[in-house]
Design a protein around this motif. Structure first.
Motif, short mmCIF file in Angstrom:
data_model
loop_
_atom_site.label_atom_id
_atom_site.label_comp_id
_atom_site.label_asym_id
_atom_site.label_seq_id
_atom_site.Cartn_x
_atom_site.Cartn_y
_atom_site.Cartn_z
N GLY A 115 28.55 50.21 34.05
CA GLY A 115 29.06 49.63 32.82
C GLY A 115 29.53 48.19 33.00
N MET A 116 29.44 47.40 31.93
CA MET A 116 29.94 46.02 31.91
C MET A 116 31.33 46.07 31.30
N VAL A 117 32.36 45.91 32.14
CA VAL A 117 33.72 46.25 31.73
C VAL A 117 34.56 45.04 31.36
N THR A 118 35.25 45.17 30.23
CA THR A 118 36.26 44.21 29.80
C THR A 118 37.59 44.95 29.70
N VAL A 119 38.63 44.37 30.29
CA VAL A 119 39.97 44.97 30.24
C VAL A 119 40.87 44.09 29.38
N VAL A 120 41.55 44.73 28.43
CA VAL A 120 42.50 44.02 27.57
C VAL A 120 43.90 44.47 27.95
N SER A 121 44.69 43.57 28.52
CA SER A 121 46.05 43.92 28.93
C SER A 121 46.79 42.67 29.37
N PRO A 122 48.08 42.56 29.03
CA PRO A 122 48.86 41.40 29.49
C PRO A 122 49.00 41.35 31.01
N ALA A 123 49.02 42.53 31.65
CA ALA A 123 49.21 42.59 33.10
C ALA A 123 48.20 43.56 33.71
N LEU A 124 47.93 43.37 35.01
CA LEU A 124 46.96 44.20 35.72
C LEU A 124 47.53 44.67 37.05
N THR A 125 47.00 45.78 37.54
CA THR A 125 47.31 46.19 38.90
C THR A 125 46.65 45.19 39.86
N LYS A 126 47.06 45.22 41.11
CA LYS A 126 46.48 44.31 42.10
C LYS A 126 44.98 44.55 42.25
N GLN A 127 44.58 45.81 42.20
CA GLN A 127 43.16 46.12 42.36
C GLN A 127 42.34 45.60 41.18
N LEU A 128 42.86 45.75 39.97
CA LEU A 128 42.15 45.22 38.81
C LEU A 128 42.09 43.70 38.86
N ALA A 129 43.20 43.08 39.29
CA ALA A 129 43.21 41.62 39.41
C ALA A 129 42.16 41.15 40.41
N SER A 130 41.99 41.93 41.47
CA SER A 130 40.98 41.59 42.47
C SER A 130 39.57 41.68 41.88
N LEU A 131 39.35 42.67 41.02
CA LEU A 131 38.04 42.80 40.37
C LEU A 131 37.77 41.63 39.43
N VAL A 132 38.84 41.11 38.81
CA VAL A 132 38.69 39.93 37.96
C VAL A 132 38.30 38.73 38.81
#
Length: 214
Positions: free
Chosen positions: A36-53
């Motif tokens: 999947g081509m993923v978009t995350v909508v959130s003011p803050a992210l976990t460290k792992q999600l931030a790494s994916l960004v």
């Protein structure tokens, strides 16, 4: 209400996850694993999600969800810690025709994600209709003990042999006999012990044996 089970191909399809915590992180991982081509909508992210960004594996919209954000998305997963927000976002998502899952209240969406075991192309899923997550977990653990990674390797080997089977075993009876013979415990035990070449040889030998017997 009874559900209709389905395996969904989402490779290249736009998927949105609303929320940036640990639950959202798990959902993002599963969507990425399926292409999947993923978009995350959130003011803050976990460290792992931030790494994916940072790796450009996902797109991040660094704010709370706004009306209209879901337009054009195939799948929407609501994973915030605010039930009212999840409900509102889910309702909008379904109004656009998106497939919607609310992680802590699947009845608010139009699909749920079952407990699952995955080994390569082998996918086993368990659902209790949301009535007993504990039972779903127990059944998953039981199945994990029974069906390990060796079954995923088995599928890879028989896929490689499929063309040879099609050419040499011309009747349905021969092919059925072949597939049954390759599923004996000897092949599975060899794979469990890491003896992949020996297991592959046994599968290939089964083709000749099946022809001789017929």
């Amino acid at each position: 209400m009874p559900c209709y089970p389905i395996n969904l191909q989402i490779s290249g399809r736009p998927c949105m996850v609303v929320g940036g915590g640990s639950v959202a992180q798990r959902k993002v991982g599963a969507l990425l694993a399926a292409g999947g081509m993923v978009t995350v909508v959130s003011p803050a992210l976990t460290k792992q999600l931030a790494s994916l960004v940072e790796d450009k594996s996902i797109i991040h919209i660094p704010r709370s969800y706004r009306q209209g954000d879901v337009n054009g998305f195939f799948i929407l997963i609501c994973a915030t810690d605010n039930n009212a927000v999840n409900k509102w976002v889910a309702e909008e998502g379904m109004s656009t025709g998106a497939l919607v899952n609310v992680t802590d209240a699947p009845e608010l969406g139009n699909f749920s994600v079952p407990s699952q075991i995955s080994h390569g192309d082998l996918l086993l899923t368990i659902s209790t209709g949301g009535k007993s997550p504990a039972l779903a977990k127990k059944l998953r653990e039981d199945l994990e003990k029974r069906y390990g990674p060796e079954y995923g390797i088995y599928l890879e080997l028989v896929a490689k042999a499929r063309e040879q089977v099609r050419k040499q075993l011309t009747t349905a009876k021969e092919r059925e006999s072949f597939w049954r013979s390759t599923l004996d415990q000897e092949v599975i035990i060899l794979l469990k012990e890491g003896k992949i070449k020996e297991a592959e040889a046994k599968i290939k030998n089964a083709i000749g044996c099946t022809r001789t017997q017929s």
